[in-house]
Every structure is written in C-alpha cells, then in structure tokens.
Design a protein around this motif. Structure first.
Motif, PDB file in Angstrom:
ATOM      1  N   ILE A  48       1.070  -1.199  -0.350  1.00 31.13           N
ATOM      2  CA  ILE A  48      -0.254   0.191   0.191  1.00 31.13           C
ATOM      3  C   ILE A  48       0.761   1.286   0.160  1.00 31.13           C
ATOM      4  CG2 ILE A  48      -1.727   1.260   1.895  1.00 31.13           C
ATOM      5  CD1 ILE A  48      -2.458  -0.927   2.216  1.00 31.13           C
ATOM      6  N   LEU A  49       1.796   1.061   0.573  1.00 26.54           N
ATOM      7  CA  LEU A  49       2.357   2.392   0.969  1.00 26.54           C
ATOM      8  C   LEU A  49       3.259   2.638  -0.447  1.00 26.54           C
ATOM      9  CD1 LEU A  49       4.823   1.986   3.754  1.00 26.54           C
ATOM     10  CD2 LEU A  49       2.445   3.656   3.747  1.00 26.54           C
ATOM     11  N   VAL A  50       4.282   1.887  -1.114  1.00 32.46           N
ATOM     12  CA  VAL A  50       4.585   1.625  -2.483  1.00 32.46           C
ATOM     13  C   VAL A  50       3.880   2.399  -3.598  1.00 32.46           C
ATOM     14  CG1 VAL A  50       6.042   0.805  -4.154  1.00 32.46           C
ATOM     15  CG2 VAL A  50       6.505  -0.199  -1.974  1.00 32.46           C
ATOM     16  N   CYS A  51       2.653   2.396  -3.111  1.00 36.08           N
ATOM     17  CA  CYS A  51       1.116   2.705  -4.467  1.00 36.08           C
ATOM     18  C   CYS A  51       1.022   4.075  -3.814  1.00 36.08           C
ATOM     19  CB  CYS A  51       0.373   1.542  -4.573  1.00 36.08           C
ATOM     20  SG  CYS A  51       0.517  -0.337  -5.322  1.00 36.08           S
ATOM     21  N   ALA A  52       0.866   4.478  -3.182  1.00 34.29           N
ATOM     22  CA  ALA A  52       0.956   5.419  -1.704  1.00 34.29           C
ATOM     23  C   ALA A  52       2.299   6.665  -2.631  1.00 34.29           C
ATOM     24  CB  ALA A  52       1.424   5.561  -0.570  1.00 34.29           C
ATOM     25  N   VAL A  53       3.520   5.833  -2.389  1.00 35.67           N
ATOM     26  CA  VAL A  53       4.272   7.246  -2.750  1.00 35.67           C
ATOM     27  C   VAL A  53       3.963   7.340  -4.747  1.00 35.67           C
ATOM     28  CG1 VAL A  53       7.072   7.100  -3.390  1.00 35.67           C
ATOM     29  CG2 VAL A  53       6.281   6.189  -0.891  1.00 35.67           C
ATOM     30  N   VAL A  54       4.045   6.809  -5.323  1.00 35.14           N
ATOM     31  CA  VAL A  54       3.486   6.369  -6.629  1.00 35.14           C
ATOM     32  C   VAL A  54       2.477   7.526  -7.122  1.00 35.14           C
ATOM     33  CG1 VAL A  54       2.940   5.405  -8.650  1.00 35.14           C
ATOM     34  CG2 VAL A  54       4.527   4.491  -7.019  1.00 35.14           C
ATOM     35  N   ALA A  55       1.029   7.463  -5.984  1.00 38.75           N
ATOM     36  CA  ALA A  55       0.009   8.136  -5.959  1.00 38.75           C
ATOM     37  C   ALA A  55       0.315  10.206  -5.980  1.00 38.75           C
ATOM     38  CB  ALA A  55      -1.226   7.480  -4.679  1.00 38.75           C
TER      39      ALA A  55
END
Length: 273
Positions: free
Chosen positions: A29-36
């Motif tokens: 979730i955090l990896v995708c959040a960084v992209v977002a």
C-alpha cells in the motif's frame, strides 16, 4: 473426499503469519501511495474534484436521460456551487498524504487479496486451492467495478444533492476539504467493498453462517433498505434511484445463486463420504 491440507500450527504461529500478512500488505500500500503522491495534480484536479463540475460525465448522462423522458429541467445541471476550503495549517499536506494512502490501498488491492488467500489457503481443500488465480481476478474485478460505481454514480449524485440542498437562504456553503474528500473516499471504497458481496457470501456459506434459504427469506427487507439508501443519495426522481438500486440487487441475487451452488456441492461431498 480430499482432505484439508492444514499445517499443524500453534496459535502463536498463526499470529506470526497474520503479522507478516499485514506487514507485506502495508508495504504494498505504501509503495503505491508513493506513486500516487507524485500524481497529486491529476488525482485532485481530474478525479477528486471532477464531480464538482457540471460537465462531469455522470451529470451529462442524466441530462441526456432526462431529455428522453421530458425531464431535462430537473435532471440537467448547469451549475454546482460548492466552494472548498481548508481551515487547518497543515490541512492540505495531511490531505495529500492520506489521499495518497487511500489511492495506494485501491491500487494494491489485488496484492492484499493474494496475501489473504495465502493466509486462509491451508484451511481449504486441495481441489479448492487451484482457484486461487480465479479468486484474485474475480474479487479484484468486483472491487474495481464497485469503486467505479461509487465514483461515477454515488459520489456525484451525493455531491449534487448536498450542494443544492438549502435549509435557509441565510446559510452559505463553504465545505471543508476533509468533508468533501471523505465523501469521495467513502463512496468509492464502500462501493468497492460492497461489490465483494458475492465473495463474502461464498465464504459465509462455506462456514455455515448463511444459506440460500436465509438469503431468499430476507430479500424483501434487503430491497427496502437499498431503496431507502438510493432515495437518500440520489436526486428526487425515480429513474436515478432505480439506476442505483438495480446493480446492488443483481449482486444480491448473484450471491444467492453462489450460496446455492456451495450448499449443493457440500451435499455432494457428504454423499461421497
């Protein structure tokens, strides 16, 4: 009958497996959040604030639908007066962070499902484990369709309703950013999880908590609840309320069918034993 392949694990072992499930899911979730986080301009301008514009695709759809039924005056939206404000020093930064995490959760949902499947798979029969990929694909599709349903239907109808609702001319709307974004998040994620109903019913039937008879018995009560919710979140016309109600009731009927199939298969397994 194939026996369940259950590893002998203590309670602490199960807790350890659950801990790593949460750790891996959180990292995803955090990896995708960084992209977002780095696509915030697009996420806020085009997606989150999209339903604030009268040109939003949902409003245009209802307008065209209204013209077909000679209801253009009530279903065509020309203006949405909904100013958004921030009243906290770190409000915009905090909103940026939490919105990125929310988007991260949505994007990483298939991976989270995969982790959940790995956690519960030791308790499944061998012939059930082969459906892992199907489970991930179907569950993910249902979730994303639900998110789109919430975003393109429930959220804009709610925005339009609350923006146009006037208690008194003495009261002016100046909506906090937290309130507006919370509405968007809730509409999208809640709908996404709601569309997981067939999957939830499958597992509840497997463990014996529900059955098709129970679901059919309470079908009429479910319909009444769905109609009430649709009446609250949609404009005061029958067409939009029906448009919201139909997909949810279809999901409920599909859930009944799935429950019946599970019960039938369980009865066959008992006869073979």
């Amino acid at each position: 009958m194939a026996k369940k392949n259950i590893k002998e694990m203590s309670f602490l072992d199960h807790l350890e497996e659950l801990r790593w499930l949460l750790v891996r899911s959180t990292i995803a979730i955090l990896v995708c959040a960084v992209v977002a986080f780095f696509f915030s301009d697009f996420i806020f301008s085009e997606i989150i604030f999209g339903p604030k514009s009268p040109d939003f695709v949902t409003y245009q759809f209802f307008c065209e639908l209204g013209k077909q039924f000679d209801m253009a005056d009530t279903m065509c939206i020309t203006e949405i007066n909904l100013p958004i404000q921030n009243r906290e020093m770190g409000g915009q930064f905090s909103m940026h962070m939490w919105t990125s995490i929310t988007v991260g959760f949505i994007l990483s949902f298939p991976f989270v499902l995969w982790e959940i499947w790995k956690f519960i798979s030791p308790a499944l029969y061998d012939n059930e484990k082969k459906y892992a990929i199907s489970f991930i694909i179907v569950s993910s599709i249902l979730f994303f369709v639900g998110v789109l349903f919430g975003y393109y239907l429930i959220a804009p109808l709610s925005v339009q309703f609350f923006a146009s609702y006037i208690l008194s001319p003495e009261i002016s709307n100046a909506i906090d950013i937290d309130s507006y974004v919370s509405l968007m998040k809730t509409s999208a994620i809640a709908s996404g999880l709601l569309f997981e109903l067939p999957i939830i019913i499958y597992f509840l039937t497997k463990i014996g908590l529900v059955n098709p008879t129970f679901l059919r018995k309470y079908r009429k009560y479910t319909l009444v609840i769905v109609l009430i919710v649709a009446a609250i979140i949609t404009p005061p016309d029958v067409i939009s309320q029906v448009i919201v109600t139909i997909p949810i009731m279809i999901l409920y009927e599909v859930s009944i069918l799935i429950s019946a199939i599970v019960v039938k298969n369980q009865e066959k397994e008992k006869l073979k034993a």
